[in-house]
Design a protein around this motif. Structure first.
Motif, short mmCIF file in Angstrom:
data_model
loop_
_atom_site.label_atom_id
_atom_site.label_comp_id
_atom_site.label_asym_id
_atom_site.label_seq_id
_atom_site.Cartn_x
_atom_site.Cartn_y
_atom_site.Cartn_z
N ARG A 202 -8.25 -3.82 7.05
CA ARG A 202 -6.82 -4.07 6.86
C ARG A 202 -6.24 -3.30 5.68
O ARG A 202 -5.04 -3.10 5.60
CB ARG A 202 -6.56 -5.56 6.64
CG ARG A 202 -6.77 -6.39 7.88
CD ARG A 202 -6.31 -7.79 7.64
NE ARG A 202 -7.07 -8.37 6.53
CZ ARG A 202 -7.40 -9.63 6.43
NH1 ARG A 202 -7.04 -10.48 7.35
NH2 ARG A 202 -8.08 -10.06 5.40
N GLY A 203 -7.08 -2.91 4.74
CA GLY A 203 -6.61 -2.28 3.50
C GLY A 203 -6.53 -0.78 3.61
O GLY A 203 -6.81 -0.18 4.65
N SER A 204 -6.14 -0.19 2.49
CA SER A 204 -6.06 1.27 2.46
C SER A 204 -7.27 1.82 1.72
O SER A 204 -7.77 1.21 0.77
CB SER A 204 -4.77 1.73 1.78
OG SER A 204 -4.88 1.64 0.38
N LYS A 205 -7.70 2.98 2.14
CA LYS A 205 -8.84 3.64 1.51
C LYS A 205 -8.53 3.95 0.05
O LYS A 205 -9.37 3.74 -0.83
CB LYS A 205 -9.15 4.93 2.27
CG LYS A 205 -10.36 5.67 1.81
CD LYS A 205 -10.60 6.88 2.69
CE LYS A 205 -11.81 7.66 2.28
NZ LYS A 205 -12.02 8.83 3.16
N GLU A 206 -7.32 4.39 -0.23
CA GLU A 206 -6.93 4.76 -1.59
C GLU A 206 -6.96 3.54 -2.52
O GLU A 206 -7.44 3.61 -3.64
CB GLU A 206 -5.54 5.40 -1.60
CG GLU A 206 -5.48 6.75 -0.92
CD GLU A 206 -5.47 6.67 0.61
OE1 GLU A 206 -5.14 5.60 1.17
OE2 GLU A 206 -5.82 7.68 1.25
N ALA A 207 -6.43 2.41 -2.04
CA ALA A 207 -6.42 1.20 -2.87
C ALA A 207 -7.84 0.73 -3.14
O ALA A 207 -8.16 0.29 -4.26
CB ALA A 207 -5.60 0.09 -2.19
#
Length: 79
Positions: free
Chosen positions: A54-59
């Motif tokens: 669900r999250g972003s790779k960058e975060a």
């Protein structure tokens, strides 16, 4: 409470008995504890994978970098 019958090699059974004895618990309790650890690891991995999807790779990478910096700083202040 359920009963579970497993087949394992005698040598492994002996090692489990010795481990249980060294910890001062029954083999039944040892297997229960080991099962709890395995399930906890599985649940943690499942939650992590769900969150990662669900999250972003960058975060995620930013958080890991922040944790790495905090870890490195804590090691230099303790030494």
């Amino acid at each position: 409470m359920s009963t579970l019958t497993i087949r394992i090699p005698e040598g492994k059974h002996e090692r489990l008995r010795n481990l249980a004895k060294a910890r001062g618990i029954s083999v039944n309790r040892l297997i229960d504890e080991l099962a709890t650890v395995a399930l906890t690891e599985y649940d943690s991995e499942t939650r992590f994978r769900t969150m990662a999807a669900r999250g972003s790779k960058e975060a995620g990478l930013a958080l890991l970098a922040k944790l790495d910096r905090a870890f490195r700083n804590s090691r230099t202040t303790v030494s």
